[in-house]
Design an enzyme around this catalytic site. Structure first.
Site, PDB file in Angstrom:
ATOM      1  N   GLN A  63       0.837  -1.197   0.000  1.00  0.00           N
ATOM      2  CA  GLN A  63       0.000   0.000   0.000  1.00  0.00           C
ATOM      3  C   GLN A  63       0.875   1.251   0.000  1.00  0.00           C
ATOM      4  OE1 GLN A  63      -1.941   0.659   3.736  1.00  0.00           O
ATOM      5  NE2 GLN A  63      -3.611   1.856   2.867  1.00  0.00           N
ATOM      6  N   GLU A  75      -9.451  -1.469   5.552  1.00  0.00           N
ATOM      7  CA  GLU A  75      -8.296  -1.598   6.426  1.00  0.00           C
ATOM      8  C   GLU A  75      -8.725  -1.503   7.884  1.00  0.00           C
ATOM      9  OE1 GLU A  75      -3.839   0.359   7.094  1.00  0.00           O
ATOM     10  OE2 GLU A  75      -5.254   1.315   5.726  1.00  0.00           O
ATOM     11  N   GLU A  83      -6.009   8.431  18.119  1.00  0.00           N
ATOM     12  CA  GLU A  83      -6.543   9.788  18.298  1.00  0.00           C
ATOM     13  C   GLU A  83      -7.377  10.201  17.090  1.00  0.00           C
ATOM     14  OE1 GLU A  83      -3.118   9.084  20.870  1.00  0.00           O
ATOM     15  OE2 GLU A  83      -3.402   8.870  18.714  1.00  0.00           O
TER      16      GLU A  83
END
Length: 411
Positions: free
Chosen positions: A134, A254, A394
Protein backbone atom coordinates in the site's frame (compact mmCIF):
# COMPACT_ATOMS: atom_id res chain seq x y z
CA UNK A 1 -22.38 -26.61 18.35
CA UNK A 2 -20.76 -23.16 18.28
CA UNK A 3 -22.80 -19.95 18.43
CA UNK A 4 -21.69 -19.12 14.88
CA UNK A 5 -22.86 -22.49 13.59
CA UNK A 6 -26.31 -22.00 15.14
CA UNK A 7 -26.99 -18.92 13.02
CA UNK A 8 -25.71 -20.38 9.72
CA UNK A 9 -28.08 -20.84 6.81
CA UNK A 10 -28.23 -24.39 5.41
CA UNK A 11 -25.79 -23.43 2.65
CA UNK A 12 -23.43 -21.82 5.17
CA UNK A 13 -23.64 -24.81 7.49
CA UNK A 14 -22.67 -27.08 4.61
CA UNK A 15 -19.75 -24.82 3.75
CA UNK A 16 -18.63 -24.70 7.38
CA UNK A 17 -18.53 -28.48 7.55
CA UNK A 18 -16.60 -28.57 4.28
CA UNK A 19 -14.02 -26.14 5.72
CA UNK A 20 -13.64 -28.24 8.87
CA UNK A 21 -13.22 -31.44 6.92
CA UNK A 22 -10.67 -29.93 4.53
CA UNK A 23 -8.66 -28.28 7.32
CA UNK A 24 -8.61 -31.52 9.32
CA UNK A 25 -6.51 -33.17 6.62
CA UNK A 26 -4.79 -30.21 4.94
CA UNK A 27 -3.63 -27.89 7.72
CA UNK A 28 0.12 -27.31 7.28
CA UNK A 29 2.53 -29.03 9.60
CA UNK A 30 5.23 -27.36 11.63
CA UNK A 31 6.99 -24.79 9.40
CA UNK A 32 10.65 -25.34 8.52
CA UNK A 33 11.49 -21.74 9.47
CA UNK A 34 10.60 -19.41 12.33
CA UNK A 35 7.64 -17.31 11.22
CA UNK A 36 7.10 -13.68 12.22
CA UNK A 37 4.17 -12.63 14.38
CA UNK A 38 2.25 -11.24 11.42
CA UNK A 39 2.41 -11.03 7.65
CA UNK A 40 3.60 -7.44 7.87
CA UNK A 41 6.90 -8.61 9.42
CA UNK A 42 7.82 -11.21 6.78
CA UNK A 43 11.55 -10.74 6.18
CA UNK A 44 12.92 -13.76 4.33
CA UNK A 45 12.04 -15.65 1.17
CA UNK A 46 11.72 -19.01 3.00
CA UNK A 47 9.10 -17.43 5.29
CA UNK A 48 7.27 -15.97 2.32
CA UNK A 49 7.36 -19.15 0.23
CA UNK A 50 6.01 -21.31 3.07
CA UNK A 51 3.10 -18.92 3.66
CA UNK A 52 2.43 -18.42 -0.05
CA UNK A 53 2.13 -22.17 -0.51
CA UNK A 54 -0.40 -22.29 2.33
CA UNK A 55 -2.48 -19.44 0.88
CA UNK A 56 -2.46 -21.04 -2.59
CA UNK A 57 -3.61 -24.34 -1.10
CA UNK A 58 -6.43 -22.66 0.82
CA UNK A 59 -7.46 -20.67 -2.26
CA UNK A 60 -7.54 -23.75 -4.47
CA UNK A 61 -9.78 -25.37 -1.85
CA UNK A 62 -12.20 -22.42 -1.92
CA UNK A 63 -11.36 -20.86 1.48
CA UNK A 64 -10.08 -17.55 0.10
CA UNK A 65 -12.05 -14.96 -1.87
CA UNK A 66 -15.23 -16.86 -1.03
CA UNK A 67 -17.63 -13.92 -1.36
CA UNK A 68 -16.28 -12.52 -4.64
CA UNK A 69 -17.91 -13.44 -7.99
CA UNK A 70 -16.51 -16.43 -9.86
CA UNK A 71 -15.71 -14.31 -12.92
CA UNK A 72 -12.99 -12.46 -10.96
CA UNK A 73 -11.58 -15.59 -9.35
CA UNK A 74 -13.81 -15.72 -6.27
CA UNK A 75 -15.97 -18.48 -4.88
CA UNK A 76 -19.31 -16.92 -5.79
CA UNK A 77 -20.69 -17.50 -2.29
CA UNK A 78 -22.58 -15.14 0.04
CA UNK A 79 -21.32 -14.25 3.53
CA UNK A 80 -19.03 -17.28 3.68
CA UNK A 81 -15.58 -15.71 4.06
CA UNK A 82 -16.24 -15.12 7.74
CA UNK A 83 -17.03 -18.83 8.09
CA UNK A 84 -13.79 -19.86 6.41
CA UNK A 85 -11.92 -17.39 8.65
CA UNK A 86 -13.59 -18.71 11.79
CA UNK A 87 -12.71 -22.27 10.92
CA UNK A 88 -9.09 -21.41 10.08
CA UNK A 89 -8.76 -19.62 13.42
CA UNK A 90 -10.38 -22.59 15.13
CA UNK A 91 -7.89 -24.93 13.43
CA UNK A 92 -5.00 -22.60 14.36
CA UNK A 93 -3.63 -22.39 10.84
CA UNK A 94 -0.83 -20.02 9.80
CA UNK A 95 -1.77 -16.55 8.59
CA UNK A 96 -1.83 -15.62 4.91
CA UNK A 97 1.08 -13.50 3.60
CA UNK A 98 -1.02 -11.35 1.26
CA UNK A 99 -2.82 -9.51 4.04
CA UNK A 100 -2.73 -6.09 2.32
CA UNK A 101 -3.87 -7.59 -0.94
CA UNK A 102 -6.76 -9.49 0.61
CA UNK A 103 -7.87 -6.91 3.14
CA UNK A 104 -7.37 -3.65 1.23
CA UNK A 105 -6.41 -4.04 -2.42
CA UNK A 106 -9.02 -6.66 -3.34
CA UNK A 107 -12.13 -4.69 -2.31
CA UNK A 108 -10.70 -1.47 -3.78
CA UNK A 109 -9.91 -3.10 -7.12
CA UNK A 110 -13.26 -4.90 -7.14
CA UNK A 111 -15.34 -1.77 -6.53
CA UNK A 112 -13.36 0.71 -8.63
CA UNK A 113 -11.33 -1.00 -11.39
CA UNK A 114 -12.40 -1.75 -14.94
CA UNK A 115 -13.67 -5.30 -15.45
CA UNK A 116 -10.64 -6.43 -17.46
CA UNK A 117 -8.28 -5.27 -14.73
CA UNK A 118 -10.29 -7.07 -12.04
CA UNK A 119 -10.14 -10.32 -13.98
CA UNK A 120 -6.41 -9.92 -14.50
CA UNK A 121 -5.42 -8.99 -10.95
CA UNK A 122 -7.79 -10.60 -8.48
CA UNK A 123 -7.21 -14.34 -9.06
CA UNK A 124 -3.46 -14.09 -8.44
CA UNK A 125 -4.12 -11.79 -5.48
CA UNK A 126 -6.46 -14.34 -3.88
CA UNK A 127 -4.03 -17.18 -4.49
CA UNK A 128 -1.11 -15.27 -2.97
CA UNK A 129 0.97 -15.61 -6.11
CA UNK A 130 1.09 -11.79 -6.36
CA UNK A 131 1.88 -9.98 -3.11
CA UNK A 132 0.51 -6.44 -2.70
CA UNK A 133 1.58 -3.39 -0.73
CA UNK A 134 0.00 0.00 0.00
CA UNK A 135 1.48 3.35 -1.08
CA UNK A 136 -0.30 5.92 1.07
CA UNK A 137 2.00 7.43 3.73
CA UNK A 138 4.78 9.85 2.77
CA UNK A 139 7.47 11.63 4.81
CA UNK A 140 5.28 14.74 4.88
CA UNK A 141 1.87 13.05 4.83
CA UNK A 142 1.13 10.53 7.55
CA UNK A 143 -2.12 11.08 9.40
CA UNK A 144 -2.96 13.92 6.98
CA UNK A 145 -3.31 11.58 4.03
CA UNK A 146 -4.81 14.20 1.72
CA UNK A 147 -1.49 16.05 1.75
CA UNK A 148 0.36 13.43 -0.32
CA UNK A 149 2.71 14.98 -2.86
CA UNK A 150 3.93 12.03 -4.94
CA UNK A 151 2.98 13.37 -8.34
CA UNK A 152 1.73 11.71 -11.52
CA UNK A 153 2.06 13.81 -14.67
CA UNK A 154 -0.01 12.82 -17.68
CA UNK A 155 1.72 12.20 -21.00
CA UNK A 156 -0.81 10.93 -23.55
CA UNK A 157 -2.22 7.65 -22.31
CA UNK A 158 0.64 7.28 -19.81
CA UNK A 159 1.43 8.73 -16.39
CA UNK A 160 4.92 9.55 -15.11
CA UNK A 161 5.26 9.15 -11.32
CA UNK A 162 7.81 10.89 -9.11
CA UNK A 163 7.87 10.92 -5.32
CA UNK A 164 8.51 9.08 -2.08
CA UNK A 165 6.30 6.65 -0.12
CA UNK A 166 7.22 5.42 3.35
CA UNK A 167 6.22 2.79 5.98
CA UNK A 168 5.35 0.53 3.07
CA UNK A 169 4.86 -2.96 4.51
CA UNK A 170 5.78 -5.89 2.23
CA UNK A 171 7.13 -3.65 -0.55
CA UNK A 172 10.31 -5.75 -0.60
CA UNK A 173 8.25 -8.72 -1.84
CA UNK A 174 5.33 -7.02 -3.58
CA UNK A 175 4.50 -7.35 -7.25
CA UNK A 176 1.80 -4.66 -7.04
CA UNK A 177 1.08 -1.50 -5.06
CA UNK A 178 -2.18 0.36 -4.50
CA UNK A 179 -1.16 4.00 -4.51
CA UNK A 180 -2.70 7.42 -3.91
CA UNK A 181 -1.13 10.07 -6.16
CA UNK A 182 -1.48 13.77 -6.72
CA UNK A 183 -2.52 14.54 -10.29
CA UNK A 184 -3.47 18.20 -9.76
CA UNK A 185 -1.50 20.49 -7.46
CA UNK A 186 -4.18 23.18 -7.33
CA UNK A 187 -6.75 21.09 -5.37
CA UNK A 188 -6.10 19.21 -2.13
CA UNK A 189 -8.79 16.52 -2.32
CA UNK A 190 -9.97 16.75 -5.93
CA UNK A 191 -6.33 16.71 -7.06
CA UNK A 192 -5.86 13.09 -5.97
CA UNK A 193 -6.17 9.99 -8.15
CA UNK A 194 -5.77 6.31 -7.35
CA UNK A 195 -3.69 3.77 -9.27
CA UNK A 196 -2.36 0.24 -9.09
CA UNK A 197 1.33 0.04 -9.97
CA UNK A 198 3.42 -3.03 -10.93
CA UNK A 199 6.44 -2.18 -8.78
CA UNK A 200 8.24 -5.52 -8.95
CA UNK A 201 8.83 -5.36 -12.68
CA UNK A 202 9.91 -1.71 -12.33
CA UNK A 203 12.66 -2.26 -9.74
CA UNK A 204 15.76 -0.42 -10.92
CA UNK A 205 13.73 1.10 -13.76
CA UNK A 206 11.93 3.86 -11.91
CA UNK A 207 11.28 2.16 -8.55
CA UNK A 208 13.67 1.78 -5.61
CA UNK A 209 12.71 -0.13 -2.46
CA UNK A 210 14.76 0.46 0.70
CA UNK A 211 14.19 -1.41 3.99
CA UNK A 212 13.44 0.46 7.21
CA UNK A 213 14.72 -1.44 10.25
CA UNK A 214 12.38 -1.18 13.23
CA UNK A 215 13.36 -1.13 16.91
CA UNK A 216 12.43 -4.83 16.92
CA UNK A 217 15.11 -5.56 14.32
CA UNK A 218 12.47 -6.52 11.76
CA UNK A 219 12.47 -5.15 8.22
CA UNK A 220 8.86 -5.48 7.13
CA UNK A 221 8.66 -1.70 6.57
CA UNK A 222 10.19 -0.01 3.56
CA UNK A 223 10.43 3.29 1.75
CA UNK A 224 9.70 3.35 -1.97
CA UNK A 225 11.19 5.96 -4.31
CA UNK A 226 9.60 6.72 -7.69
CA UNK A 227 11.76 8.35 -10.34
CA UNK A 228 10.07 8.89 -13.71
CA UNK A 229 8.14 5.64 -13.48
CA UNK A 230 5.80 5.37 -16.46
CA UNK A 231 2.48 3.52 -16.08
CA UNK A 232 -0.49 3.10 -18.37
CA UNK A 233 -3.73 4.99 -17.76
CA UNK A 234 -5.55 1.64 -17.61
CA UNK A 235 -4.01 1.19 -14.14
CA UNK A 236 -6.03 4.14 -12.80
CA UNK A 237 -8.99 3.20 -10.59
CA UNK A 238 -12.18 5.21 -11.07
CA UNK A 239 -12.26 8.73 -12.50
CA UNK A 240 -9.44 11.22 -12.51
CA UNK A 241 -9.60 13.31 -9.33
CA UNK A 242 -11.66 10.70 -7.45
CA UNK A 243 -8.67 9.28 -5.59
CA UNK A 244 -9.84 10.44 -2.18
CA UNK A 245 -13.16 8.62 -2.55
CA UNK A 246 -11.38 5.45 -3.72
CA UNK A 247 -8.94 5.75 -0.79
CA UNK A 248 -11.92 5.77 1.59
CA UNK A 249 -12.87 2.32 0.27
CA UNK A 250 -9.37 1.12 1.10
CA UNK A 251 -9.36 2.70 4.56
CA UNK A 252 -12.81 1.39 5.46
CA UNK A 253 -11.65 -2.14 4.73
CA UNK A 254 -8.30 -1.60 6.43
CA UNK A 255 -10.23 -0.51 9.51
CA UNK A 256 -12.45 -3.57 9.34
CA UNK A 257 -15.41 -2.91 7.04
CA UNK A 258 -16.97 -6.10 5.75
CA UNK A 259 -15.20 -9.38 6.35
CA UNK A 260 -11.45 -9.22 6.00
CA UNK A 261 -10.41 -11.84 3.48
CA UNK A 262 -7.85 -13.43 5.78
CA UNK A 263 -8.25 -14.54 9.42
CA UNK A 264 -6.93 -11.87 11.78
CA UNK A 265 -5.80 -14.03 14.64
CA UNK A 266 -4.85 -17.44 13.31
CA UNK A 267 -1.52 -18.99 14.16
CA UNK A 268 -0.30 -22.36 15.28
CA UNK A 269 0.76 -22.54 18.90
CA UNK A 270 4.42 -23.22 18.33
CA UNK A 271 7.75 -21.46 18.40
CA UNK A 272 6.97 -20.23 14.91
CA UNK A 273 3.98 -18.05 15.72
CA UNK A 274 2.50 -16.11 18.61
CA UNK A 275 -1.04 -15.32 19.69
CA UNK A 276 -1.93 -12.12 21.52
CA UNK A 277 -5.11 -12.87 23.44
CA UNK A 278 -6.40 -13.36 26.96
CA UNK A 279 -5.90 -17.13 26.91
CA UNK A 280 -2.22 -16.73 25.98
CA UNK A 281 -1.70 -14.14 28.74
CA UNK A 282 -3.34 -16.40 31.31
CA UNK A 283 -1.19 -19.33 30.22
CA UNK A 284 1.91 -17.15 30.60
CA UNK A 285 0.82 -16.13 34.11
CA UNK A 286 0.25 -19.74 35.16
CA UNK A 287 3.75 -20.67 33.97
CA UNK A 288 5.60 -17.68 35.50
CA UNK A 289 6.93 -18.41 39.03
CA UNK A 290 6.46 -15.83 41.78
CA UNK A 291 8.13 -17.22 44.88
CA UNK A 292 6.27 -20.35 45.91
CA UNK A 293 3.30 -19.42 43.69
CA UNK A 294 2.84 -18.12 40.14
CA UNK A 295 1.95 -14.77 38.61
CA UNK A 296 -1.59 -16.10 38.17
CA UNK A 297 -1.97 -16.04 41.97
CA UNK A 298 -1.27 -12.28 42.17
CA UNK A 299 -4.70 -10.67 42.82
CA UNK A 300 -3.77 -7.44 41.04
CA UNK A 301 -2.61 -9.27 37.93
CA UNK A 302 -5.66 -11.54 38.05
CA UNK A 303 -7.92 -8.49 38.12
CA UNK A 304 -6.16 -6.97 35.08
CA UNK A 305 -6.37 -10.30 33.23
CA UNK A 306 -10.10 -10.52 33.84
CA UNK A 307 -10.67 -6.94 32.72
CA UNK A 308 -8.88 -7.60 29.44
CA UNK A 309 -10.64 -10.95 28.99
CA UNK A 310 -13.99 -9.17 29.38
CA UNK A 311 -12.96 -6.52 26.83
CA UNK A 312 -11.85 -9.23 24.42
CA UNK A 313 -15.14 -11.11 24.69
CA UNK A 314 -17.14 -7.89 24.38
CA UNK A 315 -15.17 -7.03 21.24
CA UNK A 316 -15.91 -10.44 19.73
CA UNK A 317 -19.62 -9.91 20.33
CA UNK A 318 -19.46 -6.34 19.03
CA UNK A 319 -18.03 -7.56 15.73
CA UNK A 320 -21.29 -9.39 15.08
CA UNK A 321 -23.00 -6.00 14.71
CA UNK A 322 -21.29 -5.52 11.35
CA UNK A 323 -23.88 -7.95 9.94
CA UNK A 324 -26.87 -5.96 11.31
CA UNK A 325 -28.02 -3.75 8.45
CA UNK A 326 -29.86 -1.29 10.74
CA UNK A 327 -26.55 -0.40 12.42
CA UNK A 328 -24.77 0.38 9.15
CA UNK A 329 -26.39 3.77 8.57
CA UNK A 330 -22.93 5.32 8.87
CA UNK A 331 -20.24 3.33 7.02
CA UNK A 332 -17.50 4.32 9.47
CA UNK A 333 -19.29 3.49 12.71
CA UNK A 334 -18.47 -0.21 13.14
CA UNK A 335 -15.11 -0.32 11.29
CA UNK A 336 -13.66 2.59 13.26
CA UNK A 337 -14.80 1.14 16.57
CA UNK A 338 -13.41 -2.29 15.68
CA UNK A 339 -10.04 -0.96 14.56
CA UNK A 340 -9.69 1.27 17.62
CA UNK A 341 -10.66 -1.42 20.12
CA UNK A 342 -8.73 -4.29 18.52
CA UNK A 343 -5.45 -2.36 18.43
CA UNK A 344 -5.75 -1.08 22.01
CA UNK A 345 -6.84 -4.44 23.43
CA UNK A 346 -3.80 -6.08 21.80
CA UNK A 347 -1.55 -3.41 23.26
CA UNK A 348 -3.08 -3.89 26.71
CA UNK A 349 -2.61 -7.66 26.50
CA UNK A 350 1.05 -7.31 25.55
CA UNK A 351 1.72 -4.72 28.24
CA UNK A 352 0.20 -6.98 30.88
CA UNK A 353 2.33 -9.88 29.64
CA UNK A 354 5.47 -7.78 30.19
CA UNK A 355 4.36 -7.01 33.75
CA UNK A 356 3.80 -10.73 34.33
CA UNK A 357 7.30 -11.53 33.05
CA UNK A 358 8.86 -8.79 35.18
CA UNK A 359 12.59 -8.21 34.69
CA UNK A 360 12.78 -11.16 32.29
CA UNK A 361 10.77 -9.10 29.79
CA UNK A 362 13.99 -7.24 29.00
CA UNK A 363 15.61 -10.36 27.52
CA UNK A 364 16.12 -10.36 23.77
CA UNK A 365 14.21 -12.59 21.38
CA UNK A 366 17.24 -14.83 20.79
CA UNK A 367 18.10 -15.19 24.50
CA UNK A 368 17.48 -18.82 25.54
CA UNK A 369 16.31 -17.60 28.96
CA UNK A 370 13.65 -15.27 27.53
CA UNK A 371 10.13 -16.36 28.60
CA UNK A 372 7.96 -17.55 25.71
CA UNK A 373 10.94 -17.22 23.39
CA UNK A 374 10.97 -13.44 23.81
CA UNK A 375 7.73 -13.13 21.83
CA UNK A 376 5.86 -10.86 24.25
CA UNK A 377 8.27 -7.89 24.20
CA UNK A 378 8.27 -8.18 20.40
CA UNK A 379 4.47 -8.22 20.34
CA UNK A 380 4.30 -5.18 22.63
CA UNK A 381 6.58 -3.12 20.39
CA UNK A 382 4.66 -4.17 17.29
CA UNK A 383 1.31 -3.15 18.78
CA UNK A 384 2.32 0.50 18.50
CA UNK A 385 2.21 0.05 14.74
CA UNK A 386 -1.34 -1.26 15.12
CA UNK A 387 -2.45 1.88 16.97
CA UNK A 388 -0.91 4.05 14.24
CA UNK A 389 -1.75 2.21 10.99
CA UNK A 390 -4.96 3.23 9.17
CA UNK A 391 -5.09 6.35 11.34
CA UNK A 392 -3.91 6.73 14.91
CA UNK A 393 -6.21 6.02 17.84
CA UNK A 394 -6.54 9.79 18.30
CA UNK A 395 -7.64 10.18 14.67
CA UNK A 396 -10.16 7.33 15.05
CA UNK A 397 -11.67 8.97 18.13
CA UNK A 398 -11.92 12.32 16.38
CA UNK A 399 -13.70 10.79 13.39
CA UNK A 400 -16.09 8.85 15.61
CA UNK A 401 -16.84 11.93 17.68
CA UNK A 402 -17.28 14.36 14.82
CA UNK A 403 -18.73 12.30 11.98
CA UNK A 404 -20.64 9.58 13.82
CA UNK A 405 -21.71 11.20 17.09
CA UNK A 406 -22.03 14.74 15.65
CA UNK A 407 -19.78 16.35 18.27
CA UNK A 408 -18.07 19.68 17.48
CA UNK A 409 -14.64 19.52 15.86
CA UNK A 410 -11.65 19.47 18.19
CA UNK A 411 -9.36 22.48 18.13
Amino acid sequence: MSESARIDSPEQAEFRQYCRDWLATNKPGEPPVRLPQSALEIMTEPQLHYLQAWQKSAYDAGLVGCDYPEEVGGGGRKDCQRIANQEMIRAQTPFFPNVIGLGMAAPTVFYHAQEALKQRLLPRLFSGEDIWCQGFSEPGAGSDLASVQTFAERKGDKWVINGHKVWTSLAHFAEWMIILLRTDKSHKYDGLSYFVVPIREALGKGVTVRPLIKITGETGFNEVIFEDLEVDDSYRLDELGKGWQVAMTTLLHERGAGELQTPRSGGMKSKATHEVNAAAVMELARNTPRGAATAADDPLLRDRMMQLAIREKAFEQSQRRSRVQALLDHPMRIPLQNKLLASEIAQGMSELALDIEGAAASLYLADPNAPAGGQWPLAYMNTFGMTIAAGTSEVQRNILGERVLGMPKSK
